[in-house]
Scaffold this active site. Structure first.
Site, PDB file in Angstrom:
ATOM      1  N   ARG A  14    -138.119 -23.829   6.364  1.00  0.00           N
ATOM      2  CA  ARG A  14    -138.523 -24.574   5.169  1.00  0.00           C
ATOM      3  C   ARG A  14    -138.277 -26.079   5.353  1.00  0.00           C
ATOM      4  NH1 ARG A  14    -136.766 -28.192   1.503  1.00  0.00           N
ATOM      5  NH2 ARG A  14    -134.715 -27.221   1.534  1.00  0.00           N
ATOM      6  N   HIS A 206    -125.274 -28.633   2.336  1.00  0.00           N
ATOM      7  CA  HIS A 206    -126.543 -28.875   3.031  1.00  0.00           C
ATOM      8  C   HIS A 206    -126.579 -30.358   3.407  1.00  0.00           C
ATOM      9  CE1 HIS A 206    -131.114 -28.234   3.116  1.00  0.00           C
ATOM     10  NE2 HIS A 206    -131.040 -29.545   3.055  1.00  0.00           N
ATOM     11  N   HIS A 208    -128.062 -33.572   5.741  1.00  0.00           N
ATOM     12  CA  HIS A 208    -129.020 -34.161   6.683  1.00  0.00           C
ATOM     13  C   HIS A 208    -128.251 -35.112   7.583  1.00  0.00           C
ATOM     14  CE1 HIS A 208    -133.042 -32.753   5.300  1.00  0.00           C
ATOM     15  NE2 HIS A 208    -132.259 -32.304   4.334  1.00  0.00           N
ATOM     16  N   CYS A 239    -137.132 -36.078   5.129  1.00  0.00           N
ATOM     17  CA  CYS A 239    -137.346 -36.019   3.684  1.00  0.00           C
ATOM     18  C   CYS A 239    -138.380 -37.078   3.375  1.00  0.00           C
ATOM     19  CB  CYS A 239    -136.040 -36.290   2.931  1.00  0.00           C
ATOM     20  SG  CYS A 239    -136.277 -36.345   1.145  1.00  0.00           S
TER      21      CYS A 239
HETATM   22 ZN    ZN Z   1    -132.804 -30.732   3.007  1.00  0.00          ZN
END
Ligand code: ZN
Length: 302
Positions: A14, A206, A208, A239
């Site tokens: 995803r 989560h 990055h 993103c």
């Molecule tokens: Zn993310």
């Protein structure tokens, strides 16, 4: 004290694929996801059910779910933005959906075209629909550690969202540093605070790796007692709303650290490295992972 066991959730299908211009076919995605299961992952974010025009790379998520042979004991989750997304997820056999909202008003407006309050107003319908369809539902909070719009995010703003999720009966919450602005000291402080204040919540982190802090932030999260983390194969991703954004922290790099520190994951690192190599070939790109370039510590013994 570090946890003895950690769960890595592979979000590459995803979060990794959604920013790529090249679209993978249903069969390519299904093969990748089966490889991920075969490597030992028990939680996989298969795709999202956003509007295909907004996220073209995720337009075939429904078909991917239909074609997957869902294995017992593996969680195949999908990201949803609204009730329509939950309906699509239910129709294709997805059993776990995740809502998302940003703690940053500017980010939520850019990402979802709604204020955080407007987004949350639609959540009840999503939760009801998920329950009617016997699906599990979790929530994520983007940019709890910092945002390019407001810079610092007051912890009270994050708490408001946590409390809204709890009100809706959602007890699995992911804190998502989409902007890559989190720092380890802050992660440890915020996570320690959240765990104390909301002990009923299962937290997922989560990160990055936009500023190279992903793996240090995972370590800081573990120090705060968190043992669920999202990672992405080969570090693929970004993103669309964050300047210079990098992908998630690299799955095989995190796994290598955990293996070397004796923290159990149940995941086979060699198979995981093969998946990252496959991704590199599919996208004909050099991926940012360290282990992909340098090999494992144990390779040095050969
Ligand atoms: Zn993310």
């Amino acid at each position: 004290m570090l946890p003895e066991k950690v769960v890595l959730c592979e979000v590459g299908p995803r979060d990794g694929l959604q920013n790529e211009d090249k679209l993978l076919t249903v069969d390519e995605k299904v093969d990748l996801i089966n490889d991920i299961v075969d490597a030992g992952f028990k939680v996989i974010e298969v795709g999202s059910f956003m509007h295909p025009k907004a996220v073209p790379a995720m337009a075939n998520t429904d078909e991917v779910f239909k074609k997957l042979d869902l294995k017992e004991g593996v969680e195949y989750r999908g990201l949803v933005g609204n009730a329509k997304g939950v309906e699509r997820a239910a129709a294709c056999g997805c059993k776990k959906v995740k809502l998302n909202i940003s703690a940053s008003k500017g980010h939520n407006l850019a990402n979802l075209n709604k204020t955080p309050e407007e987004s949350m107003a639609g959540f009840k319908e999503c939760v009801d629909l998920a329950h009617q369809n016997n699906m599990e539902i979790s929530g994520s909070i983007s940019m709890p550690f910092g945002s390019p719009w407001e810079y610092k995010i007051p912890v009270e703003d994050v708490e408001k969202i946590v409390e809204k999720y709890l009100e809706l009966g959602i007890k699995e919450i992911s804190l998502s540093d989409a902007s890559g602005m989190a720092m380890p000291k802050q992660v440890k402080e915020v996570c320690t605070h959240m765990k104390e204040k909301y002990p009923e919540v299962k937290w997922i982190l989560h990160f990055h790796n936009t500023r190279g802090m992903g793996i240090a932030n995972i370590y800081a999260g573990m120090e705060a007692g968190i043992n669920w983390f999202d990672t992405s194969f080969g570090g693929l991703g970004g993103c669309p709303f964050v300047p210079g954004a990098a992908g998630n922290v690299v799955t095989e790099d995190v796994l290598h650290m955990l293996d070397e520190m004796g923290i159990e994951t149940g995941i086979n690192i060699d198979k995981t490295i093969e998946i990252a190599k496959k991704i590199g070939k599919l996208f004909n790109t050099e991926l940012p992972g360290f282990i992909l370039k340098a090999g494992k510590n144990t390779d040095l013994l050969k």
